[in-house]
Enzyme design. Structure first.
Site, PDB file in Angstrom:
ATOM      1  N   LYS A 279     -13.027  -1.298 -15.050  1.00 48.80           N
ATOM      2  CA  LYS A 279     -13.529  -2.215 -14.203  1.00 48.80           C
ATOM      3  C   LYS A 279     -14.819  -2.991 -14.518  1.00 48.80           C
ATOM      4  O   LYS A 279     -15.738  -2.728 -15.054  1.00 48.80           O
ATOM      5  CB  LYS A 279     -13.974  -1.469 -12.882  1.00 48.80           C
ATOM      6  CG  LYS A 279     -14.129  -1.990 -11.471  1.00 48.80           C
ATOM      7  CD  LYS A 279     -13.862  -1.121 -10.455  1.00 48.80           C
ATOM      8  CE  LYS A 279     -14.161  -1.959  -9.102  1.00 48.80           C
ATOM      9  NZ  LYS A 279     -14.016  -1.195  -7.907  1.00 48.80           N
ATOM     10  N   GLU A 364      -8.645   8.468   5.155  1.00 46.31           N
ATOM     11  CA  GLU A 364      -9.398   8.421   6.546  1.00 46.31           C
ATOM     12  C   GLU A 364      -8.620   9.478   7.404  1.00 46.31           C
ATOM     13  O   GLU A 364      -9.418   9.958   8.128  1.00 46.31           O
ATOM     14  CB  GLU A 364      -9.182   7.098   7.001  1.00 46.31           C
ATOM     15  CG  GLU A 364     -10.052   6.039   6.579  1.00 46.31           C
ATOM     16  CD  GLU A 364      -9.334   5.348   5.117  1.00 46.31           C
ATOM     17  OE1 GLU A 364      -8.351   5.752   4.756  1.00 46.31           O
ATOM     18  OE2 GLU A 364     -10.093   4.615   4.709  1.00 46.31           O
ATOM     19  N   ARG A 392      -6.518   4.025  10.626  1.00 40.18           N
ATOM     20  CA  ARG A 392      -5.697   4.957   9.865  1.00 40.18           C
ATOM     21  C   ARG A 392      -5.425   6.331  10.422  1.00 40.18           C
ATOM     22  O   ARG A 392      -4.525   7.022  10.039  1.00 40.18           O
ATOM     23  CB  ARG A 392      -6.330   4.810   8.454  1.00 40.18           C
ATOM     24  CG  ARG A 392      -5.751   3.916   7.546  1.00 40.18           C
ATOM     25  CD  ARG A 392      -4.379   4.203   6.811  1.00 40.18           C
ATOM     26  NE  ARG A 392      -3.818   3.152   6.174  1.00 40.18           N
ATOM     27  CZ  ARG A 392      -3.850   2.859   5.036  1.00 40.18           C
ATOM     28  NH1 ARG A 392      -4.510   3.575   4.193  1.00 40.18           N
ATOM     29  NH2 ARG A 392      -3.106   1.883   4.307  1.00 40.18           N
TER      30      ARG A 392
HETATM   31  C1  TPP Z   1      -7.488   2.247   4.022  1.00 41.53           C
HETATM   32  C2  TPP Z   1      -8.539   1.641   3.101  1.00 41.53           C
HETATM   33  N1  TPP Z   1      -9.686   2.322   2.927  1.00 41.53           N
HETATM   34  C3  TPP Z   1     -10.836   1.896   2.457  1.00 41.53           C
HETATM   35  C4  TPP Z   1     -10.692   0.617   1.957  1.00 41.53           C
HETATM   36  C5  TPP Z   1     -11.912  -0.037   0.932  1.00 41.53           C
HETATM   37  N2  TPP Z   1     -11.613  -0.243  -0.351  1.00 41.53           N
HETATM   38  C6  TPP Z   1     -11.220  -1.446  -0.896  1.00 41.53           C
HETATM   39  S1  TPP Z   1     -10.939  -1.315  -2.445  1.00 41.53           S
HETATM   40  C7  TPP Z   1     -11.420   0.237  -2.619  1.00 41.53           C
HETATM   41  C8  TPP Z   1     -11.354   1.056  -3.813  1.00 41.53           C
HETATM   42  C9  TPP Z   1     -10.239   0.776  -4.489  1.00 41.53           C
HETATM   43  O1  TPP Z   1     -10.188   1.549  -5.792  1.00 41.53           O
HETATM   44  P1  TPP Z   1      -8.917   1.231  -6.624  1.00 41.53           P
HETATM   45  O2  TPP Z   1      -7.555   1.439  -6.044  1.00 41.53           O
HETATM   46  O3  TPP Z   1      -9.163   2.453  -7.776  1.00 41.53           O
HETATM   47  O4  TPP Z   1      -9.056  -0.113  -6.979  1.00 41.53           O
HETATM   48  P2  TPP Z   1     -10.263  -0.822  -8.242  1.00 41.53           P
HETATM   49  O5  TPP Z   1     -11.208  -1.429  -7.258  1.00 41.53           O
HETATM   50  O6  TPP Z   1     -10.801   0.385  -8.893  1.00 41.53           O
HETATM   51  O7  TPP Z   1      -9.496  -1.881  -8.864  1.00 41.53           O
HETATM   52  C10 TPP Z   1     -11.898   0.801  -1.230  1.00 41.53           C
HETATM   53  C11 TPP Z   1     -12.017   2.013  -0.993  1.00 41.53           C
HETATM   54  C12 TPP Z   1      -9.467  -0.045   2.025  1.00 41.53           C
HETATM   55  N3  TPP Z   1      -9.279  -1.257   1.485  1.00 41.53           N
HETATM   56  N4  TPP Z   1      -8.254   0.370   2.636  1.00 41.53           N
END
Ligand code: TPP
Ligand code: DXP
Ligand code: MG
Length: 615
Positions: A279, A364, A392
């Protein structure tokens, strides 16, 4: 900065004309362009850097948009947008009338599925794959999901369903060991086992060396190796789900990516490609701190993001400070977050109370039921959750918490309009979906101090409660350190006027007071959506000709509807104007612009009242 190869690529068809040997240079130009662009506009950053080569390879190998590419969350889709004809609009990223921060069907045919909430990509891609099969269309469906998004139950529901279907579905797991904060949970540990592949490779090389000497046994050992592998590598789990697991491969090595994807493209049935990325790749500061650079405000490339001292305290910080203070007072308090430690203001709480802090991953539904279990045992869980993400866990809130009347506090951040993230992230519906649940207490603080006092009030309540507050800062009132409970259902008159009474719920009170000055209206800080101050409502109805309700939430089923119901229940009939979010989605823009669009700024409130009753 010049972009000679990127200048030739305004769509994937043009990308495909490049020689494979040119792809690293293209990726380099794309990364420089991304850095230039996002450092000026702000937005999601580290994830886009990490998914860049994967994006190039996917569009190079597959025939998008004929092949359906579905991004999970979609915060990492900026390279995708640049390669699919939107490079010239990147300066409008997340601006009003500009590019959305997530894939959006109305924006491009290449944005096959609207996202923003995580963990939907596999299910949607399966839908695309089954549809292709039913329609006899020869196309691929590809889901690109991060390791963070993989921690959500919905992802596994889709895997479980897809794994036994005879469809052309490719799931690409983009594993960077990060969510917004470091990823959590057993799956992460499981995936990490493979990433420390020296363990597995060590086993392999040792067994190969020993068996070289006795060739006949080597074949037997090959089977043995498969067995060893099946015990050690995460492919086993995904293979148990019915997928053909491939990987892990280096997600920044374009040659490997293109070769592997080209091979997978020829395979039939559900495929699972495990890709390992970093990342923030390509920008040292983001690599060093992917949490800070998950989302950025505009910054100087050379200097990176500079921490600016906020002029006012955010509601999020008010919550985080309250949680830490309350933890000192009551040892039963626990803090729970579904993967939003920073966004929900829990960094300090974790540092101070590591054993009372729970990041459950992007889960969630589990967060809420987990809280219910804790509450059954006499503990006092506080679930810190964005309004939009609480959607959710609605059944869990009803079935596991409210029905059992358990003392869980829902600290609901990002309530109302949220600005640049747009409608996928707006907290529009919590008042509507919470107030109809028996046993729920719902509080709407109008400023930062009231937020603290209401959190305290909610925590003392021996049943489920929700305190909802917006993204960002309030009017800047002083937050008193002392915590004082607010009498249940007690509203407060903030301005005495005549003829018109404005009943305000939450921070919109400030605009209501301004409008009240212009109209010489009575203005009330209602403070509770549930239970309502029915006595005051009756008094206002008796002493005013017109009533107005104002809330930062959907009009339909919201706080204003509650007032209407209350009036009817008391056989009180008065003209009532309900002001709030209209029955449509509000596109991304600055929060103030969004509220004005809903007529919830002072001028809008005044104008609506004058127009309604020709005053
Ligand atoms: C249902 C939901 N919960 C929380 C989020 C907030 N959120 C956005 S990106 C993220 C982390 C995602 O991690 P990953 O899928 O590994 O993607 P990366 O940023 O590492 O590329 C979170 C928790 C969301 N978008 N949707
Ligand atoms: C993509 C995603 O869902 C999160 O990164 C979200 O954008 C965070 O929102 P805030 O910026 O309001 O914390
Ligand atoms: Mg990740």
């Amino acid at each position: 900065m010049s972009y000679p190869l990127l200048d030739e690529v305004s769509c994937p068809l043009e990308l495909k004309k490049l020689a494979r040997a040119d792809l690293p240079q293209l990726a380099n130009e794309l990364r420089n362009y991304l850095l230039d662009s996002v450092s000026q506009t702000g937005g999601h950053f580290a994830s886009n850097l990490g998914a860049l080569e994967l994006t190039v390879a996917l569009h190079y190998v597959f025939d998008t948009p004929h092949d359906r590419l579905v991004w999970d969350v979609g915060h990492q889709s900026y390279p995708h947008k640049i390669l699919t004809g939107r490079r010239g609009q990147m300066h409008t990223m997340r601006k009003q009338h500009g590019l959305a921060g997530f894939p959006k069907r109305e924006e491009s045919e290449y944005d096959t599925f609207g996202v923003g909430h995580s963990s939907t990509s596999i299910g949607a891609a399966l839908g695309f794959a089954e549809a292709a099969k039913l329609k006899g269309e020869d196309r691929h469906a590809i889901a690109v999901i991060g390791d963070g998004a993989m921690t959500a139950g919905q992802a596994f529901e889709a895997l479980n369903n897809a794994g036994h279907r005879d469809v052309n579905l490719l799931v690409v797991l983009n594993d960077n060991e990060m969510s917004i904060s470091p990823n959590v949970g057993a799956l992460t540990n499981y995936l990490s086992k493979l990433l420390s592949s020296k363990f597995y490779n060590g086993i392999r090389s040792k067994s190969a060396r020993v068996l070289e000497a006795v060739p006949p046994l080597k074949e037997l050992a090959k089977k043995g190796e498969e067995h060893v592998k099946s015990m050690l590598t995460p492919g086993t789990m995904f293979e148990q789900f019915g997928f053909n697991y491939i990987g892990p491969i280096d997600g920044h090595d374009l040659d490997t990516l293109v070769t592997t994807l080209a091979n997978i493209k020829e395979l039939k049935g559900p495929q699972f490609l495990h890709v390992v990325t970093r990342k923030g790749e390509g920008y040292k500061k983001a690599i060093a701190d992917p949490v800070k650079y998950h989302a950025v405000t505009p910054f100087e490339k050379e200097d990176g993001m500079q921490g600016v001292k906020a002029a006012k305290v955010s509601y999020t910080k008010v919550f985080g400070d309250w949680l830490c203070d309350m933890a000192k007072v009551d040892k039963r308090l626990l803090g729970i977050t579904p993967a939003m430690r920073e966004g929900s203001g829990l960094v300090r709480f974790e540092q101070e109370n590591p054993d009372r802090y729970f990041d459950v991953g992007i889960a969630e539904q589990h967060a809420v039921t987990f809280a219910a279990g804790l509450a059954c045992e006499g503990l006092k869980p506080v679930v810190a959750i964005y309004s939009t993400f609480l959607q959710r866990a609605y059944d869990q809130l009803v079935h596991d918490v409210a029905l059992q009347n358990l003392p869980v506090v829902f600290a609901i951040d990002r309530a109302g309009q949220v600005g640049a993230d747009g409608p996928t992230h707006a907290g529009s519906f919590d008042l509507s979906y919470l107030r109809c649940i028996p046993n729920m207490v719902v509080l709407t603080p109008s400023d930062e101090n009231e937020c603290r006092q209401m959190l305290y009030t909610a925590f003392l309540h021996e049943g489920p409660s929700a305190v909802r507050y917006p993204r960002g800062t309030g009017p800047g009132v002083e937050v008193q350190s002392v915590m004082t409970a607010i009498p249940m259902a007690c509203a407060e008159v903030r301005r005495r006027g005549s003829t018109i009474a404005i009943l305000a719920f939450g921070p919109v009170l400030a605009s209501a007071l301004e409008a009240g000055d212009a109209l010489n209206a009575t203005v009330v800080n209602m403070r509770f959506v549930k239970p309502l101050d029915g006595g005051l409502i009756a008094e206002l109805a008796a002493s005013h000709d017109y009533l107005v309700t104002v809330e930062e939430g959907a009009v339909m089923g919201g706080a204003g509807s509650a007032v209407l119901e209350n009036l009817m229940a008391q056989d009180l009939c008065k003209p009532v104007l309900l002001l709030g979010f209209p029955d449509r989605y509000i596109e991304h823009a600055d929060q103030a612009v969004q509220l004005a669009e809903c007529g919830l700024d002072a001028a809008g409130i005044e104008a609506s009242i004058r127009q309604r009753w020709a005053i």
